[in-house]
Design an enzyme around this catalytic site. Structure first.
Site, mmCIF file in Angstrom:
data_model
loop_
_atom_site.group_PDB
_atom_site.id
_atom_site.type_symbol
_atom_site.label_atom_id
_atom_site.label_comp_id
_atom_site.label_asym_id
_atom_site.label_seq_id
_atom_site.Cartn_x
_atom_site.Cartn_y
_atom_site.Cartn_z
ATOM 1 N NE ARG A 67 -2.153 -1.067 3.677
ATOM 2 C CZ ARG A 67 -2.791 -0.712 5.120
ATOM 3 N NH1 ARG A 67 -4.234 -0.887 5.340
ATOM 4 N NH2 ARG A 67 -1.530 -2.110 5.820
ATOM 5 C CG HIS A 206 10.690 -21.645 8.680
ATOM 6 N ND1 HIS A 206 10.053 -20.990 9.373
ATOM 7 C CD2 HIS A 206 12.286 -21.495 10.044
ATOM 8 C CE1 HIS A 206 10.152 -21.220 10.780
ATOM 9 N NE2 HIS A 206 11.448 -21.707 10.453
ATOM 10 C CE LYS A 210 15.190 -23.454 11.137
ATOM 11 N NZ LYS A 210 16.667 -22.497 10.608
ATOM 12 C CD GLU A 244 10.410 -19.351 20.133
ATOM 13 O OE1 GLU A 244 10.568 -18.529 18.779
ATOM 14 O OE2 GLU A 244 9.112 -19.408 19.635
ATOM 15 C CG ASP A 263 3.556 -19.944 16.039
ATOM 16 O OD1 ASP A 263 3.279 -19.918 15.057
ATOM 17 O OD2 ASP A 263 3.994 -19.377 16.778
ATOM 18 C CG HIS A 268 7.978 -25.389 12.158
ATOM 19 N ND1 HIS A 268 7.616 -25.075 11.030
ATOM 20 C CD2 HIS A 268 7.983 -23.934 13.426
ATOM 21 C CE1 HIS A 268 7.817 -24.195 11.209
ATOM 22 N NE2 HIS A 268 7.955 -23.305 12.390
ATOM 23 C CE LYS A 366 5.707 -17.665 20.880
ATOM 24 N NZ LYS A 366 7.703 -17.771 19.946
#
Length: 515
Positions: A67, A206, A210, A244, A263, A268, A366
């Site tokens: 935008r 992703h 790896k 994490e 998530d 994954h 996390k």
């Protein structure tokens, strides 16, 4: 946008890349959502690194759509700054100048047909002046709710048609999440397939790009050592961990209502499970690899008692690494009564002859002890009759640990006699690290994945059958958690999760690894 010119660089000097024909043909990459972190920190640097390695054609084109009221040179400056800040390879003036000639920007919104007509004019002009030959990849680095709108606009504007001209290709790339449950995943797939052929839809996870994840196939199938023991006769259980050490930070608004399981586990970790448990494929082609992964996911079952075989929690406030950190519920933008989990653990079983009665424990969270992703194949204990009368009352368990990040490599844990007159046995390790064994640095995951998109090489991209099987596995867990009331278990920042997760393994007579 200038830098000292480096002399004598030959971008095609890598003989392996030329021998394997891993150089993209004429093409353009159109990125929707170029103002986001993913584009700036991953996609734009990956495009530059590919060009710097000689893996993109001289006439490659990069088009941004957003935008912002930008001209081409404004977008080029954004790309330049992203490359200088985040590129993996050395900055070279000639590489940048070559890329710069093909950089364009189109201003518009997703619901504006005129903007998509301008985008069509732009890529058609690039076909003429850059020789991209009608080969266009559309990277949707945007919220999933906008995928159907963009797909429809691409079709109605003529950017993608159904003529299936073999002389050119049109592909779309989407990032996770691929829906939020099985029903929405199917709806999303139908929306995309209304514009693109199934084999032209590339779903990026992703983690599959790896180097260490790809090495799972080599570790298992290029070595005769492991195959005889890679089964229920020798394996006690498998632990797959993605931890994490950070909180949700600025993603609180997105994260609330999604949670750790959706998530990370749905994509994954279930992909890592499939690669770990799959049978040897006939070949490394996309069809054969995907077929074996889908067989594994279709055979995954949940224990009957989800209360005993799942755990979840939220990180509390406190001190971590010498710094005082907020609790999840006090993060900016977070609802104070949120029941979204920041830690999730589930126990799964695989109903095949190879893996019958071998539990797979998946966990993610996390604000845990450290950032690490690993697969630990834990073997059964050896009989203790030989050492039980010595000074080793309990022998350890051998384990093969595949470290995906951050220190990529493989560790083998086994027992060894402690020097001395006694017979005490202690666990020791043998370690392989990518950084020590190979002089060439591993490419970023997005380099490999973007190149695969441009080449039309899909082995590392899950197709919709894998996505749907993953949601079939997770949906009952999410439904069970949604039926519960009351606050979630809290765990201290820097710990390894809530007590309920430890109790989940303790019921089976096992404990979590401490990476």
């Amino acid at each position: 946008m200038t830098a000292p010119i480096s002399r004598g660089h030959n971008p095609l000097r890598d003989p392996d890349d030329r021998r394997l024909n891993r150089i993209a043909g004429p093409s353009a990459l159109v990125i929707f959502g170029v103002t986001g972190d993913l584009s700036r920190k991953k996609l734009m640097p990956a495009v530059y690194d590919l060009a710097n390695r000689g893996l993109l054609p001289p006439g490659f084109a990069l088009v941004g759509f957003a935008r912002r009221d930008w001209e081409d040179q404004d977008f080029a400056q954004v790309v330049y700054e992203a490359v200088r800040a985040h590129a993996r390879t050395e900055f070279r003036e000639e590489t940048w100048n070559q890329l710069l000639e093909g950089i364009r920007f189109v201003q518009g919104t997703f619901d504006d047909p005129d903007a998509f007509r301008r985008l069509r004019d732009t890529v058609e002009e690039l076909d003429r002046v850059r020789g991209t030959m009608g080969n266009h990849a559309f990277y949707l680095s945007i919220p999933p709710k906008d995928f159907p709108t963009v797909a429809r606009q691409l079709r109605e504007s003529g950017l993608v048609d159904d003529t299936h001209d073999p002389a050119r290709w049109r592909r779309v790339v989407i990032e996770k999440p691929f829906g939020h449950d099985l029903e929405s995943a199917r709806e999303l797939n139908e929306a995309l397939e209304s514009t693109f052929a199934p084999d032209s839809i590339f779903r990026i996870d992703h983690y599959l790009g790896k180097e260490t994840v790809q090495n799972i196939l080599a570790l298992r199938f290029a070595n005769e050592l492991y195959e005889p023991i890679w089964n229920r006769n020798y394996v006690d259980h498998v632990q797959i961990t993605m931890a994490e050490d950070i909180g949700v930070g600025g993603r609180a608004g997105y994260y609330d209502g999604v949670g750790a399981a959706r998530d990370v586990i749905q994509n994954h970790l279930l992909q890592l499970l499939a690669l770990t448990a799959m049978e040897e494929p006939i070949s490394l082609s996309a069809d054969h690899l995907r077929a074996e992964k889908e067989k594994v996911l279709a055979a995954v079952t949940l224990p009957a008692d989800l209360a005993a075989s799942t755990a979840r929690g939220q990180y509390a406030g406190g001190w971590q690494g010498g710094e005082e950190v907020r609790s999840f519920l006090s993060e900016e933008g977070m609802a104070p009564d949120s029941t979204t989990e920041t830690y999730a653990a589930i126990k799964l079983e695989i109903n095949t002859r190879r893996w019958a009665d071998v539990p797979f424990y998946l966990r993610t969270g996390k604000r845990l002890g450290r950032r690490v992703t690993e697969i630990a194949v834990v073997f059964k204990r050896a009989p203790e009759h030989l050492f039980s009368r010595g000074s080793t009352p309990n022998l350890g368990q051998n384990a093969l640990v595949i470290r995906v990040q951050p220190d990529e490599g493989v560790t083998l844990k086994f027992g060894s006699k402690v020097p001395g007159t006694g017979t005490h046995v202690r666990d020791v390790t043998m370690d392989f690290g990518y950084g020590h064994a190979f002089t060439e640095a591993s490419p970023e995951a997005y380099e490999r994945l973007i190149l695969d998109v441009l080449l039309g090489d899909p082995p590392l991209f899950p197709r919709h059958e894998e996505v749907e099987e993953s949601w079939r596995i997770l949906d009952p867990v999410e439904d069970y958690w949604a039926s519960l009331s009351g606050p979630l278990d809290q765990y201290a920042p820097g710990s390894w999760g809530p007590a309920s997760a430890d109790q989940m393994l303790a019921r089976d007579g096992r404990t979590w690894r401490r990476p």
